[in-house]
Scaffold this motif. Structure first.
Motif, PDB file in Angstrom:
ATOM      1  N   UNK A 138       0.838  -1.196   0.000  1.00 52.63           N
ATOM      2  CA  UNK A 138       0.000   0.000   0.000  1.00 52.63           C
ATOM      3  C   UNK A 138       0.870   1.242   0.000  1.00 52.63           C
ATOM      4  N   UNK A 139       0.270   2.371  -0.430  1.00 46.38           N
ATOM      5  CA  UNK A 139       0.972   3.644  -0.326  1.00 46.38           C
ATOM      6  C   UNK A 139       0.518   4.381   0.931  1.00 46.38           C
ATOM      7  N   UNK A 140       1.032   5.593   1.111  1.00 50.59           N
ATOM      8  CA  UNK A 140       0.758   6.332   2.342  1.00 50.59           C
ATOM      9  C   UNK A 140      -0.475   7.223   2.262  1.00 50.59           C
ATOM     10  N   UNK A 141      -1.253   7.114   1.209  1.00 47.06           N
ATOM     11  CA  UNK A 141      -2.424   7.963   1.069  1.00 47.06           C
ATOM     12  C   UNK A 141      -3.535   7.506   2.016  1.00 47.06           C
ATOM     13  N   UNK A 142      -4.147   8.429   2.783  1.00 45.71           N
ATOM     14  CA  UNK A 142      -5.207   8.041   3.729  1.00 45.71           C
ATOM     15  C   UNK A 142      -6.372   7.316   3.065  1.00 45.71           C
ATOM     16  N   UNK A 143      -6.745   7.742   1.877  1.00 51.42           N
ATOM     17  CA  UNK A 143      -7.888   7.120   1.221  1.00 51.42           C
ATOM     18  C   UNK A 143      -7.592   5.669   0.854  1.00 51.42           C
ATOM     19  N   UNK A 144      -6.316   5.358   0.608  1.00 48.32           N
ATOM     20  CA  UNK A 144      -5.942   3.979   0.304  1.00 48.32           C
ATOM     21  C   UNK A 144      -6.208   3.082   1.508  1.00 48.32           C
ATOM     22  N   UNK A 145      -5.811   3.559   2.686  1.00 47.09           N
ATOM     23  CA  UNK A 145      -6.051   2.787   3.894  1.00 47.09           C
ATOM     24  C   UNK A 145      -7.541   2.648   4.180  1.00 47.09           C
ATOM     25  N   UNK A 146      -8.289   3.730   3.974  1.00 47.38           N
ATOM     26  CA  UNK A 146      -9.720   3.685   4.246  1.00 47.38           C
ATOM     27  C   UNK A 146     -10.424   2.700   3.317  1.00 47.38           C
ATOM     28  N   UNK A 147     -10.067   2.719   2.056  1.00 47.27           N
ATOM     29  CA  UNK A 147     -10.681   1.791   1.106  1.00 47.27           C
ATOM     30  C   UNK A 147     -10.290   0.351   1.433  1.00 47.27           C
ATOM     31  N   UNK A 191     -15.734   6.006   9.898  1.00 46.50           N
ATOM     32  CA  UNK A 191     -16.848   6.952   9.784  1.00 46.50           C
ATOM     33  C   UNK A 191     -16.494   8.314  10.347  1.00 46.50           C
ATOM     34  N   UNK A 192     -15.628   8.324  11.337  1.00 48.79           N
ATOM     35  CA  UNK A 192     -15.242   9.585  11.962  1.00 48.79           C
ATOM     36  C   UNK A 192     -14.230  10.356  11.122  1.00 48.79           C
ATOM     37  N   UNK A 193     -13.427   9.641  10.334  1.00 46.50           N
ATOM     38  CA  UNK A 193     -12.322  10.290   9.632  1.00 46.50           C
ATOM     39  C   UNK A 193     -12.559  10.464   8.136  1.00 46.50           C
ATOM     40  N   UNK A 194     -13.355   9.593   7.524  1.00 48.05           N
ATOM     41  CA  UNK A 194     -13.476   9.594   6.074  1.00 48.05           C
ATOM     42  C   UNK A 194     -14.233  10.825   5.578  1.00 48.05           C
ATOM     43  N   UNK A 243     -17.666  10.464   0.160  1.00 49.85           N
ATOM     44  CA  UNK A 243     -19.060  10.080   0.375  1.00 49.85           C
ATOM     45  C   UNK A 243     -19.339   8.623   0.076  1.00 49.85           C
ATOM     46  N   UNK A 244     -18.728   8.067  -0.958  1.00 59.16           N
ATOM     47  CA  UNK A 244     -18.959   6.669  -1.323  1.00 59.16           C
ATOM     48  C   UNK A 244     -18.456   5.720  -0.229  1.00 59.16           C
ATOM     49  N   UNK A 245     -17.276   6.020   0.315  1.00 63.93           N
ATOM     50  CA  UNK A 245     -16.747   5.185   1.390  1.00 63.93           C
ATOM     51  C   UNK A 245     -17.623   5.278   2.624  1.00 63.93           C
ATOM     52  N   UNK A 246     -18.131   6.488   2.920  1.00 65.99           N
ATOM     53  CA  UNK A 246     -18.998   6.668   4.082  1.00 65.99           C
ATOM     54  C   UNK A 246     -20.287   5.859   3.948  1.00 65.99           C
ATOM     55  N   UNK A 266     -20.727   3.065   2.220  1.00 66.45           N
ATOM     56  CA  UNK A 266     -20.383   1.650   2.419  1.00 66.45           C
ATOM     57  C   UNK A 266     -20.159   1.343   3.893  1.00 66.45           C
ATOM     58  N   UNK A 267     -19.445   2.232   4.570  1.00 65.02           N
ATOM     59  CA  UNK A 267     -19.141   2.016   5.981  1.00 65.02           C
ATOM     60  C   UNK A 267     -20.414   2.009   6.818  1.00 65.02           C
ATOM     61  N   UNK A 268     -21.329   2.920   6.531  1.00 64.21           N
ATOM     62  CA  UNK A 268     -22.598   2.957   7.272  1.00 64.21           C
ATOM     63  C   UNK A 268     -23.402   1.672   7.062  1.00 64.21           C
ATOM     64  N   UNK A 269     -23.420   1.209   5.828  1.00 67.26           N
ATOM     65  CA  UNK A 269     -24.148  -0.020   5.513  1.00 67.26           C
ATOM     66  C   UNK A 269     -23.553  -1.217   6.259  1.00 67.26           C
ATOM     67  N   UNK A 270     -22.224  -1.305   6.277  1.00 69.68           N
ATOM     68  CA  UNK A 270     -21.564  -2.411   6.969  1.00 69.68           C
ATOM     69  C   UNK A 270     -21.794  -2.327   8.478  1.00 69.68           C
ATOM     70  N   UNK A 271     -21.801  -1.109   9.009  1.00 63.44           N
ATOM     71  CA  UNK A 271     -22.026  -0.961  10.446  1.00 63.44           C
ATOM     72  C   UNK A 271     -23.428  -1.420  10.834  1.00 63.44           C
ATOM     73  N   UNK A 272     -24.392  -1.116   9.997  1.00 65.69           N
ATOM     74  CA  UNK A 272     -25.758  -1.574  10.264  1.00 65.69           C
ATOM     75  C   UNK A 272     -25.835  -3.098  10.261  1.00 65.69           C
ATOM     76  N   UNK A 273     -25.146  -3.730   9.327  1.00 67.01           N
ATOM     77  CA  UNK A 273     -25.132  -5.203   9.282  1.00 67.01           C
ATOM     78  C   UNK A 273     -24.443  -5.790  10.514  1.00 67.01           C
ATOM     79  N   UNK A 274     -23.366  -5.156  10.973  1.00 68.34           N
ATOM     80  CA  UNK A 274     -22.687  -5.627  12.171  1.00 68.34           C
ATOM     81  C   UNK A 274     -23.585  -5.522  13.400  1.00 68.34           C
TER      82      UNK A 274
END
Length: 574
Positions: free
Chosen positions: A468-477, A520-523, A526-529, A531-539
């Protein structure tokens, strides 16, 4: 003449009275010298005169003329101002003092043990009009072998069934009486082990498999812990496999019944300390036991070792079993597939050598998975800001080794092999259930560890280890992608196998949920947010169905995270 000698001149010593043999009434009689018994005269002589009126069986459960009724009554109802273990209230098996058997009259210890056993049978008799205590215990043994044994092969089924027939069928009233302390303790250990197993099973098995689980879990746990207190001092000085396994059962039951994390870790720490004191990390220490005991101790070590490595990865508690903590080199080896002695009832339809070999091979994948990840995480945590290329290459190789464990997953753990069929007989269904339990444990652990390694790469600035590279969005994805795999793994597993894993599965889900909240706090994307919200609801949905006390914790974490994010947005706009 001493008071002891004056008393000896008038009556037989306590061991001779108990065995009903003629005593020469010396201070140390000939019978005791010959038998190697402690000759003492501590029992208070019975008062002469008319016998007291007997209480009814409803007031004093399982009363029997074979025991001293006065002693049993006081043991059962009223605390005695002596050092004996007593039950101070009929409904509270756990409220007990903790004596030592050294220097104590053996009959008192056996009576205390008998009272605990009788009370548990009395409580079990009210569970169901159609079931006797033996049926309940027999059902718990079966459920353990089917749903828990695949990831905790630390018992011998034929021995368990022998214990069940001894302690839970009939109204035997001298189950714990013996001539020596060692014999008494052997009986008490057997009862503590079996009642602990029932408590552990009832604390995790769903209602669909054990409808009366809530009625027996706490009484069985109290009975097992109460029994252990009777002989605990002797047990610590002279441990065996049951000493550790009983405490493992107490850990599981306490964790699921009470939710008290500190108590759970304390009990598990006792089990780990016994392992260290017995030097089970050494082959020479293991080989000093008989073949069955050696096999059980080996499996016990690897199970607790895996739990310890998990704590090192998750940082949930201090770990106890690590090469750096031993005073000598660890020489224990992973055994081959073939067991020395079968731990199943060989008359059962599902019992065959090939099945047990495969199951043990899969069991040893669990400590291998956790230990490989733990070594990698520990190395990354020790890395400084500047890491040379050779060190990065070594860490990348260790990460690929971790991933390779799942690449070589045996075919009998593949989803296509464990799918149930209408044509499956009892034996095939039992075996597939065992492999499902192992698959569930391994898959959930693997996905959780992927996230932990990713987070450590971010914290240690070692992104290139995972490519991976050091870009924050890479880690978030990447993080959201792994969480997606984790949630999908949970959805693909029949829900009963998540239920029977109890709080450890809940702990993994809670950990992943907290990582998702960070996204969710850092991203900002909008697309990642979404997906994250949907996954959190499933969890949250999965966690709520698991009926754990941790469910509310994660909901509160999300609400707090949303409030924090909202306040930050307001500050940015203001």
């Amino acid at each position: 003449m001493s008071p002891l000698r004056r008393l000896a001149a008038t009556r037989a010593c306590d061991p001779c009275q108990r065995r009903k043999v003629k005593c020469d009434t010396l201070e140390i009689c000939a019978n005791c010298r010959t038998s190697g018994l402690a000759c003492h005269y501590t029992t208070v002589p019975k008062k002469r005169g008319p016998k007291r009126v007997q209480k009814s069986s409803l007031e004093r459960p399982n009363a029997t003329p074979a025991l001293d009724n006065n002693v049993l009554d006081s043991l059962w109802v009223n605390p005695m101002p002596t050092g004996n273990t007593v039950v101070s209230h009929p409904g509270d098996l756990g409220n007990m003092t903790s004596p030592t058997l050294v220097g104590m009259e053996q009959t008192s210890a056996s009576l205390s043990a008998q009272a605990i056993r009788d009370r548990l049978l009395d409580l079990m008799s009210f569970v169901s009009a159609s079931l006797v205590p033996f049926d309940i215990v027999d059902r718990c043994i079966y459920l353990y072998m089917q749903y828990t044994f695949p990831t905790a092969p630390i018992v011998h089924e034929p021995t368990l069934r022998e214990y069940a027939a001894t302690f839970f069928s009939g109204a035997n009233t001298r189950l714990f009486a013996a001539l020596t302390t060692g014999e008494e303790v052997a009986h008490m250990r057997a009862f503590a082990l079996l009642s602990g197993l029932c408590a552990s099973v009832a604390s995790v098995i769903p209602n669909s498999l054990l409808p009366y689980r809530h009625l027996i879990a706490k009484p069985c746990l109290d009975a097992s812990r109460g029994m252990l207190k009777v002989f605990e001092d002797y047990d610590v000085e002279n441990p065996d496999s049951s000493s550790i396994v009983t405490r493992i059962f107490h850990t599981t039951a306490s964790q699921n019944i009470t939710g008290k994390t500190r108590l759970t870790y304390h009990i598990l720490g006792q089990a780990a300390l016994l392992i260290t004191n017995m030097r089970l990390y050494r082959e020479d220490a293991l080989q000093s036991h008989d073949p069955l005991e050696c096999q059980l101790l080996r499996h016990i070590y690897w199970q607790i070792y895996a739990a310890d490595q998990a704590s090192l990865c998750i940082r949930s508690r201090p770990f106890h079993l690590h090469e750096l903590l031993y005073n000598e080199e660890a020489t224990i080896c992973t055994p081959g597939r073939k067991p020395i002695i079968s731990q199943f009832d060989t008359t059962a339809a599902w019992s065959d050598v090939m099945f047990e070999e495969r199951m043990l091979f899969s069991f040893h994948l669990i400590p291998r998975l956790w230990s490989t990840a733990a070594a990698l995480l520990l190395d990354m945590r020790k890395c400084k800001a500047q890491v040379n290329d050779a060190e990065k290459s070594r860490l990348s190789k260790a990460y690929m080794e971790f991933l390779g464990i799942m690449d070589n997953l045996p075919y009998w753990l593949q989803a296509s092999h464990v799918i149930f069929s209408r044509n499956d007989g009892d034996g095939a269904q039992f075996q597939k259930t065992a492999f499902w339990v192992q698959r569930c444990t391994i898959q959930v652990s693997f996905q959780c560890l992927r996230l932990l390694i990713l987070q450590q790469c971010l914290d240690s600035e070692l992104c290139d280890i995972m490519g991976l590279n050091n870009q924050p969005i890479t880690f978030q994805m990447t993080k959201v992608g792994i969480i997606q795999d984790f949630v999908q793994t949970l959805d693909d597993i029949p829900f009963v196998f998540l239920l029977v894993k109890g709080e450890p599965t809940v702990e993994r889900i809670r950990l992943v949920g907290s990582m998702l909240l960070e996204v969710l706090d850092q991203v900002e994307d909008g697309h990642i947010r979404v997906r994250a919200n949907h996954l959190f609801t499933r969890l949250l949905d999965i966690l709520s169905r698991l009926d754990s006390k941790s469910s509310d914790v994660l909901v509160e974490m999300r609400e707090l995270g949303e409030k924090t994010a909202e306040s930050r947005r307001e500050e940015a706009l203001g």
